[in-house]
Design an enzyme around this catalytic site. Sequence first.
Site, PDB file in Angstrom:
ATOM      1  N   GLU A   1      53.021  11.210 130.927  1.00  0.00           N
ATOM      2  CA  GLU A   1      53.944  11.809 131.897  1.00  0.00           C
ATOM      3  C   GLU A   1      53.480  11.488 133.313  1.00  0.00           C
ATOM      4  O   GLU A   1      52.279  11.402 133.583  1.00  0.00           O
ATOM      5  CB  GLU A   1      54.053  13.323 131.669  1.00  0.00           C
ATOM      6  CG  GLU A   1      52.725  14.087 131.615  1.00  0.00           C
ATOM      7  CD  GLU A   1      52.222  14.494 132.979  1.00  0.00           C
ATOM      8  OE1 GLU A   1      52.982  14.378 133.964  1.00  0.00           O
ATOM      9  OE2 GLU A   1      51.059  14.910 133.069  1.00  0.00           O
ATOM     10  N   PHE A   2      54.458  11.343 134.203  1.00  0.00           N
ATOM     11  CA  PHE A   2      54.182  11.125 135.625  1.00  0.00           C
ATOM     12  C   PHE A   2      54.976  12.159 136.423  1.00  0.00           C
ATOM     13  O   PHE A   2      55.834  11.819 137.245  1.00  0.00           O
ATOM     14  CB  PHE A   2      54.554   9.706 136.036  1.00  0.00           C
ATOM     15  CG  PHE A   2      53.765   8.638 135.321  1.00  0.00           C
ATOM     16  CD1 PHE A   2      52.496   8.290 135.765  1.00  0.00           C
ATOM     17  CD2 PHE A   2      54.276   8.011 134.207  1.00  0.00           C
ATOM     18  CE1 PHE A   2      51.757   7.307 135.096  1.00  0.00           C
ATOM     19  CE2 PHE A   2      53.550   7.031 133.528  1.00  0.00           C
ATOM     20  CZ  PHE A   2      52.286   6.680 133.976  1.00  0.00           C
TER      21      PHE A   2
ATOM     22  N   PHE B   1      50.837   9.700 150.166  1.00  0.00           N
ATOM     23  CA  PHE B   1      49.477  10.132 149.873  1.00  0.00           C
ATOM     24  C   PHE B   1      48.480   9.698 150.948  1.00  0.00           C
ATOM     25  O   PHE B   1      47.331   9.384 150.650  1.00  0.00           O
ATOM     26  CB  PHE B   1      49.041   9.643 148.484  1.00  0.00           C
ATOM     27  CG  PHE B   1      49.705  10.394 147.371  1.00  0.00           C
ATOM     28  CD1 PHE B   1      49.088  11.463 146.755  1.00  0.00           C
ATOM     29  CD2 PHE B   1      50.986  10.048 146.949  1.00  0.00           C
ATOM     30  CE1 PHE B   1      49.718  12.172 145.749  1.00  0.00           C
ATOM     31  CE2 PHE B   1      51.622  10.751 145.943  1.00  0.00           C
ATOM     32  CZ  PHE B   1      50.986  11.822 145.340  1.00  0.00           C
TER      33      PHE B   1
ATOM     34  N   CYS C   1      45.690  17.998 137.448  1.00  0.00           N
ATOM     35  CA  CYS C   1      45.622  16.571 137.089  1.00  0.00           C
ATOM     36  C   CYS C   1      44.482  15.822 137.768  1.00  0.00           C
ATOM     37  O   CYS C   1      43.559  15.345 137.101  1.00  0.00           O
ATOM     38  CB  CYS C   1      46.949  15.897 137.415  1.00  0.00           C
ATOM     39  SG  CYS C   1      48.319  16.452 136.391  1.00  0.00           S
TER      40      CYS C   1
ATOM     41  N   GLY D   1      43.688  19.409 144.586  1.00  0.00           N
ATOM     42  CA  GLY D   1      43.384  20.299 143.471  1.00  0.00           C
ATOM     43  C   GLY D   1      44.416  20.093 142.383  1.00  0.00           C
ATOM     44  O   GLY D   1      44.972  19.012 142.233  1.00  0.00           O
TER      45      GLY D   1
ATOM     46  N   GLY E   1      43.909  16.636 154.535  1.00  0.00           N
ATOM     47  CA  GLY E   1      44.048  18.057 154.254  1.00  0.00           C
ATOM     48  C   GLY E   1      42.746  18.643 153.756  1.00  0.00           C
ATOM     49  O   GLY E   1      41.669  18.066 153.950  1.00  0.00           O
TER      50      GLY E   1
END
Length: 441
Positions: free
Chosen positions: A154-155, A255, A266, A263, A259
């Site tokens: 899954e993505f 991305f 994944c 977390g 920050g």
Amino acid sequence: MRLTVFGAGYVGLVTAACFAEMGNHVACVDVDADRVARLNRGEVPIHEPGLAPLLERGLAQKRIRFGTDAADALGGAEVVFIAVGTPPSEDGSADLSHVLAVARTIGSLMSARCVVVDKSTVPVGTADKVRETIAAELARRGVAHEFSVVSNPEFLKEGAAIGDFMRPDRIVIGSRDAWATDAMRALYAPFSRNHEKLIVMDVRSAELTKYAANTMLAVRISFMNEMAALAERLGADIEDVRRGIGSDPRIGPSFLYPGPGFGGSCFPKDLRALLRTSQEHASPLTIVQAAFEANERQKKVLFAKAAKAFDGKLDGLRAALWGLAFKPDTDDIREAPSLELIDSLLAAGASVVGYDPEAAANVRAAFAGRTGFATVDDPYRAAEGADVLFVVTEWREFRSPDFARLRATMRQPVLIDGRNLYDPKLVRAAGLRYDSIGRPG
């Protein structure tokens, strides 16, 4: 098609609900009887935008059902998904006990040909173990049923999982049997109408693709956080740098936001698992190791900024946190930066009041029994009497706050923006002391 999904957690629920929406008949199995009862009443146990309406329609039209009886759920299934948890073991490797337990159940109950799909994020070689486990159970029963184990990682982004599933940018299928590939192609056809989105490869490559994708994204985040730290030292603005490099089509803008560290369920888990795999095969992943270590350091940055603002004297101060979930549009707090920040503040003698529109209850449970921590149901209530306000999660409601109101309600007007949401000039013009990530002080 008739489908069975083992696991009614995040991935299993989204998978079951989206396939049911496309007209399939889905039986979802989970060992948690209370969760199953809630789901059959239409109660969604997680916060994921768009999931509740899908579940409601699926139940009303009898295309989805939930239960604890694996034998009942497997009856007539053409495709069986394994979507149970793979929590990290003490050594960082993925714990496959739940996956292999489901494989044993499938082998002990299988009564006809079917495709078995690894949907959980699993290390390379897991499909072989699942295949061997099912085959051993069939041999123990003295029966022979044709089956094929497929990898279909899954993505899904938490907070946008329904859109990701219904409008995927790619569907990775790892298969060694043509008939299983054809079955998966037919199952996913409604999601690929505009153009072919299936990428078919061997099983081990599919398993590695999932880890490689998450690791690449994590590396980008850690890279930008390290660049942000350097920018602060040099008097540069990381936001300008981000725009400058993100406009390069070879890099792109995704991305690249600095920050307080990544977390969730994944990235941290998958990096640990991939690093463990690399160690077991004597193939060091030095870049991945550096990204992981950089993220562990980054989670301490907000506390360090507060300590600097108050000359290390945090005992007796009141800290407010805006945002507790690891990202917006979810109630997931697994490995959220807020947890380490709260823990550090409490250890330093500060009291902490948090606000999050979805994750407050989960954080209260995580800190049950710890004095000095509370949550409230309004962001400005959290800031009342605070000496420092941290912006930890970039929920939309935090994007345009009333800075004058904050200045008036806080005891000491220190705002530490962990997501670079605000224009420093505007904040300082309102009379607040402002700090952020990678921008001039």
